[in-house]
Design an enzyme around this catalytic site. Structure first.
Site, PDB file in Angstrom:
ATOM      1  N   TYR A 130       0.809  -1.218   0.000  1.00  0.00           N
ATOM      2  CA  TYR A 130       0.000   0.000   0.000  1.00  0.00           C
ATOM      3  C   TYR A 130       0.843   1.270   0.000  1.00  0.00           C
ATOM      4  O   TYR A 130       0.293   2.366  -0.017  1.00  0.00           O
ATOM      5  CB  TYR A 130      -0.952   0.004   1.199  1.00  0.00           C
ATOM      6  CG  TYR A 130      -2.017  -1.037   1.083  1.00  0.00           C
ATOM      7  CD1 TYR A 130      -1.680  -2.383   1.139  1.00  0.00           C
ATOM      8  CD2 TYR A 130      -3.341  -0.694   0.887  1.00  0.00           C
ATOM      9  CE1 TYR A 130      -2.641  -3.363   1.018  1.00  0.00           C
ATOM     10  CE2 TYR A 130      -4.312  -1.671   0.760  1.00  0.00           C
ATOM     11  CZ  TYR A 130      -3.955  -2.996   0.830  1.00  0.00           C
ATOM     12  OH  TYR A 130      -4.909  -3.965   0.707  1.00  0.00           O
ATOM     13  N   LYS A 177       3.048 -14.069   5.902  1.00  0.00           N
ATOM     14  CA  LYS A 177       3.386 -15.049   4.861  1.00  0.00           C
ATOM     15  C   LYS A 177       4.912 -15.182   4.848  1.00  0.00           C
ATOM     16  O   LYS A 177       5.553 -15.132   3.788  1.00  0.00           O
ATOM     17  CB  LYS A 177       2.827 -14.553   3.512  1.00  0.00           C
ATOM     18  CG  LYS A 177       2.786 -15.601   2.435  1.00  0.00           C
ATOM     19  CD  LYS A 177       1.732 -16.647   2.639  1.00  0.00           C
ATOM     20  CE  LYS A 177       1.827 -17.737   1.588  1.00  0.00           C
ATOM     21  NZ  LYS A 177       0.953 -18.877   1.864  1.00  0.00           N
ATOM     22  N   ASP A 210      -2.634 -17.655   5.436  1.00  0.00           N
ATOM     23  CA  ASP A 210      -3.674 -18.481   4.799  1.00  0.00           C
ATOM     24  C   ASP A 210      -4.326 -19.396   5.824  1.00  0.00           C
ATOM     25  O   ASP A 210      -5.535 -19.659   5.784  1.00  0.00           O
ATOM     26  CB  ASP A 210      -3.153 -19.251   3.582  1.00  0.00           C
ATOM     27  CG  ASP A 210      -1.731 -19.719   3.724  1.00  0.00           C
ATOM     28  OD1 ASP A 210      -0.952 -19.082   4.443  1.00  0.00           O
ATOM     29  OD2 ASP A 210      -1.377 -20.748   3.118  1.00  0.00           O
ATOM     30  N   ASP A 234      -5.990  -6.078   5.455  1.00  0.00           N
ATOM     31  CA  ASP A 234      -7.125  -5.605   4.673  1.00  0.00           C
ATOM     32  C   ASP A 234      -8.097  -6.761   4.452  1.00  0.00           C
ATOM     33  O   ASP A 234      -9.317  -6.639   4.643  1.00  0.00           O
ATOM     34  CB  ASP A 234      -6.595  -5.081   3.327  1.00  0.00           C
ATOM     35  CG  ASP A 234      -7.613  -4.254   2.583  1.00  0.00           C
ATOM     36  OD1 ASP A 234      -8.731  -4.088   3.090  1.00  0.00           O
ATOM     37  OD2 ASP A 234      -7.290  -3.773   1.481  1.00  0.00           O
TER      38      ASP A 234
END
Ligand code: NAD
Length: 492
Positions: A130, A177, A210, A234
Site C-alpha cells: 500500500y 506469509k 492463509d 485488509d
C-alpha cells in the site's frame, strides 16, 4: 457531563456519510458528552472543485488542532483524483494502526451466533504494497514494491501488545506469509518474536496468513488480538467483519502518534444516500472507540449498552438487518428511528449479553519506556559489505543466448552467477523451463569471496550491460552482519 467540551473534527463525507455521522453526533450529545465539533470537508465535492488530494487545507488545519476525527465515507470520483482521500488522510497524519474489532452482537444473525466471537484485528496501515510504489518494467510487466520496515513493524506490533495489555486480553496472533516472503513478511515475524518477550503475560503465537483465513472461517472464537501487515490485514479484517454481521456493523479506528481517525468500514453506499434507511451502527460503534480514545469511557459504555439493548430487543430494525433476518423490510426502522431508539435506551443494561459498563479494562501498568531496535545509529553499526548486483533487463532472448552474452560483460571484479525469469533460474540450465515474459534478472557477484564490490564496479557493469541490453532496474546485493540481504532464485 464534561466541564470543557472536547474539540473534534467531524467530516460528514459522501453518500450516506452525513446521515450516519449525524446519528452518532446526536447519540453522543444525548449521552451527555459535550463536544465542540469542527465540521470539515473532504471527498467527492472537494475533488470536483479541482483539489486533487480530496482533503482541503482547512480540513488539515482543523485536524492539526483537534487531533481527533470522526468521519463518514469518502468517494474518489473517477477522473478527478489520483489517490483516494481516505489514503491521503491516513498518510498525512501517519495513522499507522488500523484497529478493527469484530464482536458478536445480539440480534444480528451470523453463522457463529452464540459462540462469542470477540477479536480485534490490528492492521499496519502505511507500508507494504500500500506504499503505492508501482512501476511498469516494460509495456507488459508491472511491479509493486512491498516495503516492510523494522520501525513500521515495531510500532504496530508494540501497539497490538499494548492494546492487549490495556484490554486484559490473553493472546496476540501474528499473521504473516513469512514462509514465502522471508525478508519482508519475515522481518515482521522476527520483530514480533523479539517484542513478545517483553509481554510475558500475553500468549504470543505466529500463524501463516492463509491458515488464519482457514481458522477464522472454521473456529473464529480462538482469535483474540491479531496483528498483521497491510494487505493481509485488509483481507482478514473484512473476513472478521463478515463473521459478526458484515459492513453495517463494522467499526474502525486509525491511530497515529498524534492523531486518531474514527470511521465505519463501509463506503458511501450511494444508492441509499439521503433516504434515511442506512444502518448507522458501524459509525456509532466507531464513535464509541473515539469516546474511549478521548477518555469518555463511561459514556462509551452507556451508549454501547443502549446499542446492545436496541439490537437485542429488535423493536427497531434497519432494512439491511430486516433483510437478513427475514423481517418486515417495508416497515423497517429508518436511520433516524433506529438512532432515536438507541437514545431512548440510554441508561438500560442488556439482558442477554454482558453490559460493557462491567467490562472496564484493568488499569494499564505504568508505561515503561520501550526499547526500539531501529534508528540511524543502530543501522549504521551493522557490519555490511556490497557483494554484487541484480540487474533486471527487458529481454525475450532465450536463456542459452542471454546467459553467455551477460557472462561476457561481467568484467574483472564480477561474474555472472545466474539469470532468472520471475524468480526461477534459467541460466545455468537447471532443466526448469518457465514461460518467458520479456524480463530477465541477471545476478552478478564478486569473483572472489570476501571482496567488496564498489559503486564504480556496478556503474561500469551497468554501462557494459546497457550497450547490449535494455536494463530496467538495479538492486545492490549486500551482506548485513553476515546475512545475505537477498533471497535465492528458485532452482539456485
Ligand atoms: P459500500 O460499502 O458503500 O457498499 C457495499 C454494499 O454494502 C452496498 O450494497 C451498500 O448498500 C451496503 N452497505 C454499506 N454500508 C451499509 C450500511 N451502513 N447499512 C446497510 N448497508 C450498507 O461499498 P462500495 O459500493 O464499494 O463503495 C461506494 C463508495 O464508497 C466508493 O466511492 C468507494 O470508493 C467509497 N468507499 C469509501 C470508504 C471509506 O471512506 N472508508 C470505504 C469503502 C468504500
Amino acid at each position: 457531563m464534561t466541564a470543557q467540551p472536547h474539540r473534534i473534527t467531524v467530516i460528514p463525507g459522501d453518500g450516506v456519510g452525513p446521515e450516519v455521522v449525524r446519528s452518532a453526533q446526536r447519540i453522543i450529545a444525548a449521552a451527555g458528552v459535550a463536544v465542540d465539533w469542527e465540521e470539515a470537508e473532504a471527498g467527492a465535492e472537494v475533488f470536483k472543485r479541482g483539489d486533487t488530494s480530496g482533503v482541503p487545507r482547512e480540513t488539515r488545519a482543523s485536524i492539526e488542532r483537534t487531533r481527533v476525527v470522526l468521519k463518514g465515507p469518502l468517494e474518489t470520483p473517477v477522473g478527478f483524483g489520483e489517490k483516494s482521500a481516505n489514503v491521503t488522510l491516513r498518510k498525512l497524519f501517519e495513522t499507522y494502526a488500523n484497529v478493527r474489532p469484530a464482536r458478536e452482537l445480539p440480534g444480528v444473525p451470523t453463522r457463529y451466533a452464540g459462540e462469542g466471537v470477540d477479536m480485534i484485528i490490528v492492521r499496519e496501515n502505511i507500508e507494504d504494497l500500500y506504499a503505492g510504489i508501482e512501476h511498469m518494467q516494460t509495456p507488459d510487466v508491472a511491479q509493486c514494491l512491498k516495503v516492510i520496515t523494522r520501525k513500521g513493524s515495531e510500532k504496530i506490533i508494540r501497539y497490538a501488545f499494548e492494546l492487549a495489555r490495556r484490554e486484559g486480553r490473553a493472546k496476540v496472533t501474528c499473521a504473516t506469509k513469512a514462509n514465502i516472503m522471508k525478508l519482508t513478511e519475515g522481518l515482521f515475524k522476527r520483530t514480533f518474536e523479539q517484542l513478545s518477550v517483553e509481554y510475558p503475560e500475553i500468549t504470543a503465537e505466529h500463524l501463516i496468513i492463509d491458515n488464519v483465513a482457514h481458522q477464522m472461517a472454521k473456529n473464529p472464537v480462538q482469535f483474540d488480538v491479531v496483528v498483521t501487515t497491510n494487505l493481509n490485514g485488509d483481507i482478514i479484517s473484512d473476513l472478521a467483519s463478515g463473521l459478526v454481521g458484515g459492513l453495517g456493523f463494522a467499526p474502525s479506528g486509525n491511530y497515529g502518534d498524534g492523531v486518531a481517525i474514527f470511521e465505519a468500514v463501509h463506503g458511501s453506499a450511494p444508492k441509499y444516500a439521503g433516504k434515511d434507511v442506512i444502518n448507522p451502527t458501524a459509525l456509532i460503534l466507531s464513535s464509541l472507540m473515539m469516546l474511549r480514545h478521548i477518555g469518555e469511557t463511561a459514556a462509551a459504555a452507556a451508549i454501547e449498552d443502549a446499542v446492545l439493548v436496541t439490537l437485542e430487543e429488535g423493536k427497531a430494525v434497519t432494512q439491511d438487518l430486516a433483510r437478513q433476518t427475514g423481517g418486515d423490510v417495508e416497515h423497517a426502522a429508518s436511520t433516524t428511528g433506529f438512532s432515536d431508539s438507541i437514545i431512548a435506551n440510554l441508561g438500560r443494561r442488556p439482558a442477554t449479553v454482558p453490559s460493557r459498563a462491567d467490562a472496564t479494562p484493568p488499569a494499564s501498568p505504568a508505561t515503561r519506556r520501550p526499547s526500539w531496535a531501529y534508528g540511524p545509529e543502530v543501522s549504521a553499526a551493522v557490519e555490511r559489505r556490497t557483494i554484487g548486483a541484480d540487474i533486471f533487463l527487458e529481454s525475450w532472448a532465450a536463456p542459452g543466448e542471454a546467459g553467455p552474452a551477460l557472462a561476457a560483460l561481467a568484467g574483472d571484479v564480477l561474474l555472472l552467477q545466474m539469470v532468472d525469469s520471475r524468480g526461477t533460474m534459467v541460466f545455468p540450465d537447471t532443466g526448469l523451463n518457465p514461460d518467458a515474459v520479456g524480463v530477465l534478472r541477471a545476478r552478478f557477484v564478486a569473483r572472489e569471496d570476501g571482496v567488496a564490490v564498489s559503486d564504480a564496479d556496478i556503474a561500469g557493469l551497468l554501462g557494459r550491460v546497457g550497450e547490449r541490453f535494455a536494463w530496467t532496474h538495479v538492486e545492490k546485493l549486500h551482506v548485513f552482519a553476515g546475512e545475505p540481504s537477498y533471497t535465492k532464485a528458485q532452482g539456485q
